[in-house]
Design a protein around this motif. Structure first.
Motif: not given
Length: 326
Positions: A229-246, A302-311
């Motif tokens: 791909x030609x993107x010069x910058x890719x910003x990415x995170x995991x699939x779950x948006x979580x609070x610090x409490x969670x 941006x969310x991406x992936x299949x792995x979960x933090x609890x696992x």
């Protein structure tokens, strides 16, 4: 564990999020050249992310060079398409020829917990610069570099300053490039898991700041797919948006502990930094400073992936228990 977190985990079990649209494209044109498979060089291959990148390249059957300082760390590595090459990126004379016939370099080189006296500027900046210069001499097409989310806004932190200085040079290098900016790793949250083992997690503020960290295997997919791909910058995170409490509740749950979370005012965080700046070794302090700074930021990407933090937490606890019982 609260009902809110239990319901969240249950609802997420069969969800696969691919918000990141560029991953539908084919890698074929980037891994073949005139009908001949070209090589990808992975620097920092024996590290956490580097290992996952090698696995991902093997899944695609892409020939690769694993550049490592200590080949013993990959002694059990069995991927037949991957050649292990010993070199020290901090010593440019050892890099001669390592990029021969290489099409793309993927660098995860950076200090984690090294204790050999090297600084962030020695490794995160200069070592990557040494590799970039060798890549240019060898006619490499593309250089992919893993930095931090918003690294350009966190240059006041020593751990980020060196990385972003290299990013500046990479952008001016004339090579095609991509800078990968993850929203934190699952492995960065081992500090929270360590606290949870003792039965209590301490947070600063109300714990409602949100983030979506990513697993190394999912980020490895991002890195490998960036080849095409030609993107010069890719910003990415995991699939779950979580609070610090969670996140704290998940860590406590992994240890089978009740939800015991203490919330401290922000000024105590500043006091801790001012005190530890004096007493901690410099490298340990800058790592603590980086971790505590990230815990004050409210960022979801941006969310991406299949792995979960609890696992991930559960697997870490299982591994630690096995080590303890041996």
């Amino acid at each position: 564990m609260s009902k809110k977190v239990r319901d969240f985990i249950k609802s997420a079990e069969n969800v696969i999020l691919y918000d990141y649209r560029i991953y539908t494209a084919d890698l074929g044109f980037a891994i073949k050249k005139k009908g001949i498979m070209t090589k990808i060089l992975v620097a920092g291959a024996s590290g956490y992310l580097g290992n996952y990148i090698l696995d991902e390249l093997d899944n695609w059957k892409i020939p690769a060079v694993a550049l490592v300082r200590n080949p013993e760390k990959l002694k059990d590595f069995k991927h037949k398409n991957i050649k292990i090459v010993q070199a020290e990126v901090t010593r440019p004379e050892t890099l001669s020829g390592v990029c021969r016939d290489v099409e793309t370099v993927i660098s995860t080189v950076g200090i984690t917990r090294q204790k050999d006296g090297l600084t962030f500027m020695d490794v995160d900046y200069q070592a990557n610069l040494n590799l970039l210069e060798e890549a240019k001499r060898s006619g490499v097409r593309k250089f992919i570099y893993v930095s931090f989310l918003d690294g350009d806004k966190l240059r006041h932190l020593k751990v980020t300053e060196a990385k972003e200085r290299f990013v500046d040079v990479l952008k001016a290098s004339g090579l095609e490039y991509t800078v990968i900016r993850p929203n934190g790793f699952f492995s960065d949250l081992r500090e929270v898991l360590d606290m949870a083992k003792k039965g209590r997690v301490v947070l600063f503020g109300n714990g409602e700041l949100k983030l979506n960290p990513i697993h190394g295997a999912d980020l490895a997919e991002v890195c490998v797919r960036a080849i095409a791909h030609k993107e010069k910058e890719i910003v990415v995170g995991g699939p779950d948006i979580l609070t610090q409490n969670e996140i704290a509740e998940m860590a406590l749950c992994a240890w089978n502990k009740p939800a015991d979370i203490v919330h401290l005012p922000g000024w105590i965080r500043l006091l801790i930094l001012n005190v530890t700046r004096i007493f901690l070794p410099k490298q340990r302090f800058v790592q603590l400073e980086f971790f505590l700074t990230l815990m004050t930021r409210n960022i979801t990407v941006t969310r991406y992936g299949t792995h979960r933090l609890q696992d991930f937490f559960n697997e870490e606890v299982q591994y630690l228990n096995q080590q303890y019982n041996q």
